[in-house]
Design a protein around this motif. Sequence first.
Motif, PDB file in Angstrom:
ATOM      1  N   ARG A   1      14.448 -40.314 -14.304  1.00  0.00           N
ATOM      2  CA  ARG A   1      16.244 -39.767 -13.398  1.00  0.00           C
ATOM      3  C   ARG A   1      16.512 -38.649 -14.931  1.00  0.00           C
ATOM      4  O   ARG A   1      17.368 -37.992 -14.276  1.00  0.00           O
ATOM      5  N   PHE A   2      16.063 -38.368 -16.251  1.00  0.00           N
ATOM      6  CA  PHE A   2      15.998 -37.709 -16.860  1.00  0.00           C
ATOM      7  C   PHE A   2      15.901 -36.655 -16.217  1.00  0.00           C
ATOM      8  O   PHE A   2      16.447 -34.648 -16.137  1.00  0.00           O
ATOM      9  N   LEU A   3      14.533 -35.813 -15.187  1.00  0.00           N
ATOM     10  CA  LEU A   3      13.991 -34.647 -14.651  1.00  0.00           C
ATOM     11  C   LEU A   3      14.550 -34.778 -13.523  1.00  0.00           C
ATOM     12  O   LEU A   3      15.146 -33.277 -13.561  1.00  0.00           O
ATOM     13  N   SER A   4      15.185 -35.488 -12.500  1.00  0.00           N
ATOM     14  CA  SER A   4      16.170 -35.485 -11.668  1.00  0.00           C
ATOM     15  C   SER A   4      17.983 -34.545 -12.060  1.00  0.00           C
ATOM     16  O   SER A   4      17.840 -34.281 -11.694  1.00  0.00           O
ATOM     17  N   MET A   5      17.830 -34.897 -13.242  1.00  0.00           N
ATOM     18  CA  MET A   5      19.398 -35.091 -13.689  1.00  0.00           C
ATOM     19  C   MET A   5      19.091 -33.448 -14.253  1.00  0.00           C
ATOM     20  O   MET A   5      20.008 -32.702 -13.884  1.00  0.00           O
ATOM     21  N   TYR A   6      17.929 -33.049 -14.824  1.00  0.00           N
ATOM     22  CA  TYR A   6      18.002 -31.780 -15.206  1.00  0.00           C
ATOM     23  C   TYR A   6      17.863 -31.263 -13.741  1.00  0.00           C
ATOM     24  O   TYR A   6      18.844 -29.898 -13.827  1.00  0.00           O
ATOM     25  N   LEU A   7      17.181 -31.235 -13.204  1.00  0.00           N
ATOM     26  CA  LEU A   7      16.966 -30.250 -11.243  1.00  0.00           C
ATOM     27  C   LEU A   7      18.233 -30.228 -10.934  1.00  0.00           C
ATOM     28  O   LEU A   7      18.885 -29.102 -10.619  1.00  0.00           O
ATOM     29  N   VAL A   8      19.273 -30.959 -10.992  1.00  0.00           N
ATOM     30  CA  VAL A   8      20.568 -31.201 -10.202  1.00  0.00           C
ATOM     31  C   VAL A   8      21.231 -30.238 -11.380  1.00  0.00           C
ATOM     32  O   VAL A   8      22.050 -29.288  -9.912  1.00  0.00           O
ATOM     33  N   THR A   9      21.564 -30.805 -12.185  1.00  0.00           N
ATOM     34  CA  THR A   9      22.321 -30.022 -13.161  1.00  0.00           C
ATOM     35  C   THR A   9      21.940 -28.580 -13.105  1.00  0.00           C
ATOM     36  O   THR A   9      22.826 -26.995 -12.960  1.00  0.00           O
ATOM     37  N   VAL A  10      20.675 -28.233 -13.034  1.00  0.00           N
ATOM     38  CA  VAL A  10      19.605 -26.475 -13.088  1.00  0.00           C
ATOM     39  C   VAL A  10      20.418 -26.419 -11.629  1.00  0.00           C
ATOM     40  O   VAL A  10      21.432 -25.498 -11.285  1.00  0.00           O
ATOM     41  N   LEU A  11      20.050 -26.691 -10.519  1.00  0.00           N
ATOM     42  CA  LEU A  11      20.138 -25.829  -9.558  1.00  0.00           C
ATOM     43  C   LEU A  11      21.859 -25.731  -9.112  1.00  0.00           C
ATOM     44  O   LEU A  11      22.197 -25.206  -8.463  1.00  0.00           O
ATOM     45  N   GLY A  12      22.154 -26.596  -9.414  1.00  0.00           N
ATOM     46  CA  GLY A  12      23.819 -26.994  -8.730  1.00  0.00           C
ATOM     47  C   GLY A  12      24.174 -25.598  -9.776  1.00  0.00           C
ATOM     48  O   GLY A  12      25.128 -25.017  -8.738  1.00  0.00           O
TER      49      GLY A  12
ATOM     50  N   LYS B   1      12.633 -30.503 -23.596  1.00  0.00           N
ATOM     51  CA  LYS B   1      11.974 -31.563 -24.690  1.00  0.00           C
ATOM     52  C   LYS B   1      12.277 -33.227 -24.621  1.00  0.00           C
ATOM     53  O   LYS B   1      10.837 -33.612 -25.633  1.00  0.00           O
ATOM     54  N   MET B   2      13.063 -33.797 -24.600  1.00  0.00           N
ATOM     55  CA  MET B   2      13.647 -35.496 -24.269  1.00  0.00           C
ATOM     56  C   MET B   2      11.944 -35.362 -22.831  1.00  0.00           C
ATOM     57  O   MET B   2      11.606 -36.546 -23.111  1.00  0.00           O
ATOM     58  N   ILE B   3      11.861 -34.827 -22.214  1.00  0.00           N
ATOM     59  CA  ILE B   3      10.660 -35.229 -21.031  1.00  0.00           C
ATOM     60  C   ILE B   3       9.995 -35.016 -20.969  1.00  0.00           C
ATOM     61  O   ILE B   3       8.877 -36.148 -21.199  1.00  0.00           O
ATOM     62  N   VAL B   4       9.310 -34.254 -22.583  1.00  0.00           N
ATOM     63  CA  VAL B   4       7.821 -33.602 -23.111  1.00  0.00           C
ATOM     64  C   VAL B   4       8.004 -35.176 -24.283  1.00  0.00           C
ATOM     65  O   VAL B   4       7.042 -35.471 -23.392  1.00  0.00           O
TER      66      VAL B   4
END
Length: 106
Positions: free
Chosen positions: A16-27, A66-69
Amino acid sequence: MEFSDDTELKIILLGRFLSMYLVTVLGNLLLILAVSSDSHLHTPVYFFLSKLSLGDIGFISTTVPKMIVHIQTHSRVISYIGSLTQMSFFHAFWMFERCASDCDNL
């Protein structure tokens, strides 16, 4: 503090955190690309939206990776320099967004 010791829950949180990060950055990158590539969008409103998107990318990139790591490695350790750097970038992007939102008052 950790979210949970349950391995299955950590995998769900990681996804969930990875998908949230990728969607936000790509958007936000798509918005910046659209504004910069289309000459009809070279108006102050869209320039302002591009600056806010850049600030949003900076905000999310200072904390979420950092949270994902931490979730993936099961380690909660951060060095003093790492913490200081993360907080410095966080405050810098906070000031960037604050100045971007106050620039229309000038």
